[in-house]
Enzyme design. Structure first.
Site, PDB file in Angstrom:
ATOM      1  N   THR A   7       9.041  43.226  29.293  1.00 62.59           N
ATOM      2  CA  THR A   7       7.757  42.678  29.747  1.00 62.59           C
ATOM      3  C   THR A   7       7.479  41.291  29.142  1.00 62.59           C
ATOM      4  O   THR A   7       8.190  40.847  28.252  1.00 62.59           O
ATOM      5  CB  THR A   7       6.612  43.635  29.373  1.00 62.59           C
ATOM      6  OG1 THR A   7       6.785  44.029  28.013  1.00 62.59           O
ATOM      7  CG2 THR A   7       6.626  44.855  30.243  1.00 62.59           C
ATOM      8  N   ASP A   8       6.408  40.665  29.646  1.00 65.67           N
ATOM      9  CA  ASP A   8       6.053  39.324  29.164  1.00 65.67           C
ATOM     10  C   ASP A   8       4.966  39.370  28.097  1.00 65.67           C
ATOM     11  O   ASP A   8       4.175  38.451  27.971  1.00 65.67           O
ATOM     12  CB  ASP A   8       5.522  38.475  30.328  1.00 65.67           C
ATOM     13  CG  ASP A   8       6.434  38.487  31.512  1.00 65.67           C
ATOM     14  OD1 ASP A   8       7.606  38.161  31.335  1.00 65.67           O
ATOM     15  OD2 ASP A   8       5.985  38.850  32.614  1.00 65.67           O
ATOM     16  N   SER A  12       0.686  37.548  24.743  1.00 66.42           N
ATOM     17  CA  SER A  12       0.904  37.350  26.158  1.00 66.42           C
ATOM     18  C   SER A  12       1.767  36.112  26.241  1.00 66.42           C
ATOM     19  O   SER A  12       1.320  35.019  25.914  1.00 66.42           O
ATOM     20  CB  SER A  12      -0.423  37.136  26.857  1.00 66.42           C
ATOM     21  OG  SER A  12      -0.180  36.731  28.163  1.00 66.42           O
ATOM     22  N   ARG A  13       3.030  36.284  26.653  1.00 63.31           N
ATOM     23  CA  ARG A  13       3.968  35.165  26.531  1.00 63.31           C
ATOM     24  C   ARG A  13       3.792  34.123  27.620  1.00 63.31           C
ATOM     25  O   ARG A  13       4.203  32.992  27.432  1.00 63.31           O
ATOM     26  CB  ARG A  13       5.408  35.684  26.521  1.00 63.31           C
ATOM     27  CG  ARG A  13       5.690  36.460  25.273  1.00 63.31           C
ATOM     28  CD  ARG A  13       7.156  36.769  25.065  1.00 63.31           C
ATOM     29  NE  ARG A  13       7.240  37.882  24.146  1.00 63.31           N
ATOM     30  CZ  ARG A  13       7.510  39.123  24.488  1.00 63.31           C
ATOM     31  NH1 ARG A  13       7.770  39.405  25.741  1.00 63.31           N
ATOM     32  NH2 ARG A  13       7.512  40.091  23.598  1.00 63.31           N
ATOM     33  N   VAL A  14       3.220  34.482  28.741  1.00 59.01           N
ATOM     34  CA  VAL A  14       3.110  33.478  29.807  1.00 59.01           C
ATOM     35  C   VAL A  14       1.678  33.242  30.272  1.00 59.01           C
ATOM     36  O   VAL A  14       1.381  32.210  30.853  1.00 59.01           O
ATOM     37  CB  VAL A  14       3.965  33.862  31.039  1.00 59.01           C
ATOM     38  CG1 VAL A  14       5.440  33.781  30.710  1.00 59.01           C
ATOM     39  CG2 VAL A  14       3.612  35.230  31.549  1.00 59.01           C
TER      40      VAL A  14
END
Ligand code: ATP
Ligand code: MG
Length: 506
Positions: free
Chosen positions: A338-339, A364-366
């Protein structure tokens, strides 16, 4: 080869020369062994992996193991009527489900059949439940926010359309509530929602449907239900069924939000099937391809580029941990696919910090690329402030006299924690959320007692909605706070703070 062997071969060839193999015979097989919801079938030579097979008494099965001289089939119905020697027919179809807008407002089972007693489903077309994920050239990076209506998430761990954000935590830590809140918040936002229940209690699914109805959210939602009492193969295919439904809308240019509740139970269902099919067991007895099980599901969530219609499918998979252990096999797998993840802390939940999102462990990477500018303006320092607070708090436990600066930081942290609390299934509009975070950014929070934070926030929101709709509209215009707007909000907050304090002392 000696002479006599050659003779035998020649004689055999001679004998079978005229035999005509019946072409149909390859489409029919015989049950060789059956039990525990699994049938081994012989005689099906050209069967496809994942193909539906029909048994007598209208029981269907899914061909999963293609071996040299037999096919391992998981049954999608009861195995009690199936006997050794029964005939099995190919259908030449991999498993498919109906898709289309008719699904909205309905509750269906893992095969896409309605189970809500509201009559036939008139779906427009069918799709295979397994499909290769959209390729790189069809995608674009996440650039639009998907608001969950939960302060702590939208302010600190923002999610974007097309993102895959994992919700992970022990049992009873509010995982389902967060996902549901996100669904409720899509009302009027033109986002179609799918809630996939995998191995949940039937009562939990009923509760979810009830809550969706109560908040008028069922009109734009479809519930795919495979409860704990259903067969493992049905629990196994349920998420792919939901995903295929979502893909139809995504390919039509729509935005979709899909919740998989939860993938730990999905992995367990798959383990059950694999062990019964006698696949080799690996770590924690899961089969070796359990990573692929989830990656091929979650990779199908995407934000498509304009050339492909610009649709998106945002996924919120849920994973249940045991005693907060996120380094177990399935949690680490899904974290890496997941991101980002929202980690829910059981101790925090029990001490009243709800939602129990652990700001330190959650990322939350993006999504931050898609966060609104206004929210960035008012909440950028929040994560750091909370981290400092938690660090100081653990130190402060051991010392009796704390210097004033430390005390101030701790007091400030108490107030932020209060500000981030939010009840289950209470969505807050993005404008009002910005106002709440504004209180922290511009120092108004520290003018309040800890116990007054929540009441004042509520009071302020009411006042803004009743008398300052123009300011909310200006925020909403393009979600940027310019100097004039900041001054106007400050003015209102200061006035309301005064009247709140007067009301308090009256
Ligand atoms: P399970 O592991 O059983 O699936 P879960 O982690 O999905 O549980 P929920 O069912 O969402 O957790 O919530 C558990 C309980 O906590 C519910 O009774 C719910 O109403 C309550 N709850 C969840 N979030 C909040 C919140 N923010 N404020 C107050 N109560 C909450
Ligand atoms: Mg739950």
């Amino acid at each position: 080869m000696n002479n006599s062997t050659e003779n035998i071969i020649e004689r055999l060839k001679e004998q079978i020369k005229d035999v005509k193999f019946d072409t149909l015979s390859e489409d029919i097989g015989k049950v060789f062994k059956v039990g525990d919801g699994i049938a081994f079938v012989r005689g099906l030579n050209d069967v496809l992996s994942g193909e539906m097979l029909r048994f007598d008494h209208d029981v269907y099965g899914l061909a999963l193991n293609l071996e040299e001289n037999q096919v391992g089939v998981v049954l999608l119905g009861s195995d009690t009527s199936i006997k050794e020697g029964d005939t099995v027919y190919r259908t030449n179809h991999v498993i498919e489900v109906g898709v289309g807008d008719a699904l909205l407002g309905r509750v269906v089972n893992a095969l896409g059949q309605p189970i809500d007693g509201m009559g036939e489903l008139n779906t427009v077309s069918v799709r295979p439940i397994e499909r290769v994920a959209p390729g790189v050239m069809t995608r674009q990076s996440v650039n639009q926010p998907l608001h969950t209506g939960i302060k702590v998430i939208d302010a600190m761990i923002p999610i974007g359309k097309g993102q895959r954000e994992l919700i992970i935590g022990d049992r009873q830590t509010g995982k389902t509530s967060i996902a549901l809140n996100a669904i409720l918040n899509q009302k009027g936002q033109n986002v179609k929602c799918i809630y996939v229940a995998i191995g949940q209690k039937a009562s939990t699914v009923a509760m979810v449907v009830e809550k969706l109805k109560e908040h008028d959210a069922l009109d734009y939602t479809v519930v795919v239900s495979s409860t704990a009492s259903e067969l493992a193969p049905l629990q196994y295919i349920a998420p792919y069924t939901g995903c295929a439904m979502g893909e139809y809308w995504m390919d039509n240019g729509d935005d979709v939000l899909i919740v998989y509740d939860d993938l730990s139970k999905h992995a367990v269902a798959y383990r059950t099937i694999s062990l019964l099919l006698r696949r080799p067991a690996g770590r924690e007895a899961y089969p070796g391809d359990v990573f692929y099980l989830h990656s091929r599901l979650l990779e199908r969530s995407a934000k498509l580029n304009e050339k492909y219609g610009g649709g998106s499918m945002t996924a919120l998979p849920i994973i249940e941990t045991q005693a907060g252990d996120i380094s177990a096999y399935i949690p680490t797998n899904v974290i890496s696919i997941t991101d980002g993840q929202l980690f829910l802390n059981l101790d925090a939940f029990n001490s009243g910090m709800r939602p129990a999102v652990d700001s330190g462990m959650s990322v939350s990477r993006v999504g931050s690329a898609a966060q609104t500018k206004a929210m960035k303006q008012v909440s950028s320092s929040l994560k750091l402030e909370l981290a400092t607070y938690h660090e100081l708090l653990s130190f402060a436990q051991f010392s009796s006299d704390i210097d004033p600066t430390t005390q101030k930081a701790i007091d400030h942290g108490h107030r932020i924690t209060e500000l981030l609390k939010q009840g289950a299934l209470t969505k807050i509009s993005h404008e009002l959320m910005i106002i709440s975070m504004f209180l922290n950014k511009y120092g108004y929070l520290d003018q309040l007692n800890v116990k007054d934070v929540a009441p004042f926030e509520k009071f302020l929101h009411k006042r803004f909605e009743a008398s300052h709709q123009d300011i909310l509209d200006r925020i909403k215009e393009n979600y940027v706070l310019d100097d004039a707007l900041v001054e106007d909000i400050k003015q209102v907050v200061e006035n309301e703070l005064e009247s709140f304090k007067i009301a308090e002392h009256a």
